[in-house]
Design a protein around this motif. Structure first.
Motif, PDB file in Angstrom:
ATOM      1  N   VAL A  36       3.874   1.082  16.028  1.00  0.00           N
ATOM      2  CA  VAL A  36       3.334   1.050  14.513  1.00  0.00           C
ATOM      3  C   VAL A  36       3.439  -1.406  14.988  1.00  0.00           C
ATOM      4  O   VAL A  36       3.947  -1.856  14.810  1.00  0.00           O
ATOM      5  N   THR A  37       1.849  -1.952  14.354  1.00  0.00           N
ATOM      6  CA  THR A  37       1.960  -3.030  14.980  1.00  0.00           C
ATOM      7  C   THR A  37       0.863  -4.214  14.127  1.00  0.00           C
ATOM      8  O   THR A  37      -0.106  -3.159  13.480  1.00  0.00           O
ATOM      9  N   GLY A  38       0.680  -4.875  13.521  1.00  0.00           N
ATOM     10  CA  GLY A  38       0.055  -6.110  13.261  1.00  0.00           C
ATOM     11  C   GLY A  38      -0.446  -7.177  13.757  1.00  0.00           C
ATOM     12  O   GLY A  38      -1.235  -8.146  13.272  1.00  0.00           O
ATOM     13  N   ASP A  39      -0.260  -6.794  15.180  1.00  0.00           N
ATOM     14  CA  ASP A  39      -0.426  -7.981  16.152  1.00  0.00           C
ATOM     15  C   ASP A  39      -1.901  -7.767  17.020  1.00  0.00           C
ATOM     16  O   ASP A  39      -1.429  -8.094  18.324  1.00  0.00           O
ATOM     17  N   ILE A  40      -2.400  -6.698  17.389  1.00  0.00           N
ATOM     18  CA  ILE A  40      -3.959  -6.050  17.654  1.00  0.00           C
ATOM     19  C   ILE A  40      -3.715  -7.062  18.346  1.00  0.00           C
ATOM     20  O   ILE A  40      -5.106  -6.700  19.134  1.00  0.00           O
TER      21      ILE A  40
ATOM     22  N   PRO B 130      -2.104  -2.750   7.811  1.00  0.00           N
ATOM     23  CA  PRO B 130      -1.236  -2.126   6.686  1.00  0.00           C
ATOM     24  C   PRO B 130      -2.419  -0.512   7.023  1.00  0.00           C
ATOM     25  O   PRO B 130      -2.892  -0.464   7.260  1.00  0.00           O
ATOM     26  N   PHE B 131      -0.858   0.575   6.670  1.00  0.00           N
ATOM     27  CA  PHE B 131      -1.654   1.787   6.994  1.00  0.00           C
ATOM     28  C   PHE B 131      -1.330   2.858   6.046  1.00  0.00           C
ATOM     29  O   PHE B 131      -0.402   1.899   4.869  1.00  0.00           O
ATOM     30  N   ALA B 132      -2.020   4.077   6.495  1.00  0.00           N
ATOM     31  CA  ALA B 132      -2.343   3.996   4.952  1.00  0.00           C
ATOM     32  C   ALA B 132      -1.227   5.654   5.730  1.00  0.00           C
ATOM     33  O   ALA B 132      -0.384   5.271   6.366  1.00  0.00           O
TER      34      ALA B 132
ATOM     35  N   ARG C 211      -8.138  -2.654   0.081  1.00  0.00           N
ATOM     36  CA  ARG C 211      -9.462  -4.449   0.013  1.00  0.00           C
ATOM     37  C   ARG C 211      -8.969  -5.251   0.871  1.00  0.00           C
ATOM     38  O   ARG C 211      -9.928  -5.735   1.503  1.00  0.00           O
ATOM     39  N   CYS C 212      -7.906  -5.796   0.341  1.00  0.00           N
ATOM     40  CA  CYS C 212      -7.016  -7.086   0.944  1.00  0.00           C
ATOM     41  C   CYS C 212      -6.293  -6.642   2.853  1.00  0.00           C
ATOM     42  O   CYS C 212      -7.582  -6.980   3.215  1.00  0.00           O
ATOM     43  N   ALA C 213      -6.714  -5.290   3.057  1.00  0.00           N
ATOM     44  CA  ALA C 213      -6.709  -5.184   4.472  1.00  0.00           C
ATOM     45  C   ALA C 213      -8.055  -5.063   4.994  1.00  0.00           C
ATOM     46  O   ALA C 213      -7.654  -5.123   6.308  1.00  0.00           O
ATOM     47  N   ARG C 214      -8.806  -4.221   4.586  1.00  0.00           N
ATOM     48  CA  ARG C 214      -9.416  -3.772   4.640  1.00  0.00           C
ATOM     49  C   ARG C 214     -10.549  -5.744   5.219  1.00  0.00           C
ATOM     50  O   ARG C 214     -10.953  -5.624   6.509  1.00  0.00           O
ATOM     51  N   ILE C 215     -10.254  -7.154   4.949  1.00  0.00           N
ATOM     52  CA  ILE C 215     -10.848  -8.321   4.969  1.00  0.00           C
ATOM     53  C   ILE C 215      -9.752  -8.377   6.260  1.00  0.00           C
ATOM     54  O   ILE C 215     -10.478  -9.290   6.590  1.00  0.00           O
TER      55      ILE C 215
ATOM     56  N   ILE D  82       0.656  -1.203  -0.078  1.00  0.00           N
ATOM     57  CA  ILE D  82      -0.136  -0.279   0.100  1.00  0.00           C
ATOM     58  C   ILE D  82       0.809   1.658  -0.350  1.00  0.00           C
ATOM     59  O   ILE D  82       0.604   2.024  -0.832  1.00  0.00           O
ATOM     60  N   GLY D  83       1.934   1.332   1.174  1.00  0.00           N
ATOM     61  CA  GLY D  83       2.983   2.438   0.542  1.00  0.00           C
ATOM     62  C   GLY D  83       3.516   2.965   0.247  1.00  0.00           C
ATOM     63  O   GLY D  83       3.400   3.963  -1.094  1.00  0.00           O
ATOM     64  N   GLN D  84       3.821   1.649  -0.908  1.00  0.00           N
ATOM     65  CA  GLN D  84       4.920   1.808  -1.879  1.00  0.00           C
ATOM     66  C   GLN D  84       3.528   2.206  -3.193  1.00  0.00           C
ATOM     67  O   GLN D  84       4.082   2.911  -3.942  1.00  0.00           O
TER      68      GLN D  84
END
Length: 657
Positions: free
Chosen positions: A614-618, A638-640, A342-346, A306-308
């Motif tokens: 900043v984490t993906g393990d919430i 993932p973040f914006a 979309r993947c991130a929202r799912i 997303i960032g790139q």
């Protein structure tokens, strides 16, 4: 000793053991006297009544033992005894402090014709008054036993039915009346077969009674059996039966104890459903743990994509001013960013569903909520050939609610509608309608389908926990129950609307419209740069691409960035140079985020207010507890870039950096 005395003594001594046994077995006071009315033998009861011993009686005359009055009556009876006639005497005695009547029967003992002695047996005789008292006491005792019997039978929890040998009911207790639907008056006198025995079993029942009356064996008496019984309305119920026989032949009575097995079987079914629900819960818990790991592994590369993609789009748009070919690159970057989002929202939706936490209320926009649900189910709906129509005004007032919980309820209702349509011929339709009712201050959401609907017989049960009409392995029966509970916890209601012609199931969700606070959204403009020095940021993440992406975003916000790939490297960097801001991952080897935060609290306490995670393990319980303890801002992967800008603005505003 005279010849007669010797003869008497010999008569007693002959067969002495037998004579003693016979005398002791006689009920009452028994004695043997010689012709001179001297006692030669007395039984135990005689001695017990006088409170004396055999040595004090044997050999003495009646007057010495019983007194002159008794002696006179005995001697007056002697002529009749000599003539061979038994004599009856009645006298009054003093015993246990009371006067009592004693009746004595005297019989001559004359083997061979010559009298050799007298056998005397005495019994107490009740006076008329005493007889009346005894009879009254017996009646009272009988009434008491009848009352106890009636109380036991009437209060019994099980059904008690008593029948005679011909099968007619002679007792039918209240429990039986309540279970089978007959009053006691209706049941008494009728045959038990016509009352509660199913028609197909009556022949066997009658044959069993006939066999018992004729002395044959019974297959059910004294045993516990389970079978079906019939109620007054014709319905069948399972029962446990135990029969006891009193007497035999034509005068026999049968007492049947019948227990209604419906509550027991329902309890067993409830236990099975709860066991299945526990199994499903354990599977969900395991799924939650799996999702935590999967989310962490997916969120890191998604953040990079997303960032790139966003950076690529922005760069291409900047160059498109000079070269139109870069517009194509910008469009491709936009498509990549859209797909990755979309993947991130799912992933976030699955995480929200798997979280075990209390409700967190915030601003919820219904149009956005519906879109998220349909996006998650889009593939299944499309492949099942189901058309979804929406009637959701864009200006609906927002709700103050838990977004994840409302998402779960709406998802359950749409999934139920989809499953109801799978066996239906085309066309298959699901309609979602939302509207605000200003008069009631309620927001209504209707989810309907054109399936078969809910049968009338189960409409009042579909919200019961563990009740399901789906095949085994397809549904657990808890979806609608949980959904109603969640909506009611929000002060709303979830109901099944009345059946309408040509329409399947229609569920109505009503939620109160409450005032919501408008969130302040950062405008994304870069903060003013310090006039005296450039701000420094430390980025701590073991994923080099993530760290590089964060550094690029912060450099655009006028930060000088340094990257550390572990907590230990971060400590070394902070020892060399001070920083204004720290962005840190939570899970890392060689020193994770919580350990670094605790170290800052000791070595650099002012920095505990300048760190964000900043984490993906919430979803992880350890990460969740740490975030609650620290109170630091958190950005989920993932973040914006906009989310990073907002956190930076928040930290800089609070610390004045």
């Amino acid at each position: 000793m005279s010849i007669q005395q010797k003869a008497t003594t010999n008569a007693v001594s002959d067969g002495g053991a037998l004579l003693r046994a016979l005398f002791d077995a006689i009920p009452g006071r028994a004695a043997f006297l010689d012709v001179e009315l001297r006692y030669r033998y007395v039984n135990r009861e005689f001695l017990a009544s006088l409170g004396t011993t055999e040595d004090c009686v044997v050999g003495k005359c009646v007057e010495e033992v019983l007194g002159p009055e008794a002696g006179a009556s005995y001697r007056a009876a002697m002529p009749g005894l000599v003539a061979g006639k038994p004599q009856h005497l009645r006298r009054t005695i003093e015993e246990d402090g009371a006067r009592r009547s004693l009746e004595e029967e005297l019989k001559p003992f004359a083997p061979g014709g010559a009298m050799q002695g007298v056998v005397c047996v005495a019994h107490h005789v009740a006076e008329p008054e005493e007889c009346e008292t005894t009879h009254a006491e017996w009646l009272e005792s009988h009434k008491a036993r009848e009352a106890i019997h009636s109380a036991v039978v009437d209060s019994a929890l099980d059904c008690i039915v008593v029948i005679d040998a011909q099968g007619h009911v002679v007792e039918f207790n209240p429990a039986a009346a309540a279970t089978f639907g007959y009053s006691r008056e209706e049941a008494i006198g009728k045959t038990v077969a016509e009352l509660i025995v199913p028609p197909e079993m009556r022949a066997s029942h009658d044959a069993g009674l006939a066999r018992f009356r004729s002395g044959g064996p019974s297959s059910v008496i004294g045993k516990r059996v389970e079978l079906e019984a019939m109620c007054a309305n014709g319905s069948r119920i399972p029962i446990e039966l135990a029969i006891t026989a009193v007497g035999s032949g034509p005068s026999a009575l049968f007492t049947a104890h019948l227990r209604d097995l419906r509550p027991t079987r329902e309890a067993q079914a409830q236990i099975e459903r709860q066991r299945e629900a526990l199994y499903q819960s354990e599977k969900l818990a395991a799924l939650g743990s799996l999702l935590a790991g999967v989310a962490h592994e997916l969120n890191n590369p998604l953040s990079i994509v997303i960032g790139q993609a966003l950076m690529l789009r922005e760069a291409a748009q900047a160059h498109a001013i000079l070269d139109k070919q870069f517009e194509e690159f910008a469009d491709r970057g936009t498509k990549i960013e859209t797909a990755a989002n979309r993947c991130a929202r799912i992933v976030k939706i699955f995480l929200a569903m798997a979280r075990q936490r209390e409700a967190e209320r915030g601003r919820v926009e219904i149009p956005e909520l519906v879109e998220r649900v349909l996006e998650l189910l889009s593939y299944g709906l499309r492949t099942a050939g189901i058309e979804v129509t929406k009637d959701i005004p864009a200006d609906l007032p927002p709700l103050l609610a838990d977004s994840d919980q409302l998402h779960q309820v709406l998802l359950n209702l749409v999934v139920n509608a989809k499953q109801a349509l799978e066996a239906q011929p085309a066309p298959r339709r699901i309609a979602i309608v939302a509207r605000a009712e200003p008069s009631t201050q309620k927001l209504e959401i209707l989810i309907s389908d054109n399936g078969p609907g809910v049968p009338d017989a189960i409409r009042n049960r579909i919200f019961d926990p563990f009740f399901t009409t789906k095949p085994q392995g397809v549904g657990t029966g808890i979806g609608l129950a949980v959904s109603r509970g969640l909506i009611e916890a929000h002060g709303g209601s979830l109901v099944l609307e009345p059946q309408q012609p040509g329409v399947g199931a229609v569920f109505m969700m009503r939620l109160p419209i409450e005032a919501t606070e408008t969130a302040v959204v950062a405008n994304g403009s870069a903060p003013s740069q310090s006039a005296t020095r450039q701000r420094r940021a430390l980025i701590v993440d073991d994923e080099v691409e993530i760290a590089g992406l964060l550094a690029e975003i912060l450099r655009r916000l006028a930060f000088d960035c340094e990257i550390a790939t572990s907590g230990e490297q971060a400590k070394q960097a902070l020892a060399e140079k001070a920083v204004d801001l720290i962005l840190c991952d939570i899970r890392m080897p060689n020193g994770d985020g919580p350990a670094l935060y605790d170290w800052l609290g000791v070595e650099h306490p002012q920095m505990t207010n300048r760190i964000a995670f900043v984490t993906g393990d919430i979803l992880g319980p350890a990460a969740d507890r740490f975030i609650a303890r620290s109170g630091c801002p958190v950005v989920e992967k993932p973040f914006a870039p906009e989310e990073i800008r907002q956190v930076v603005d928040l930290l800089c505003d609070e610390t004045g950096a």
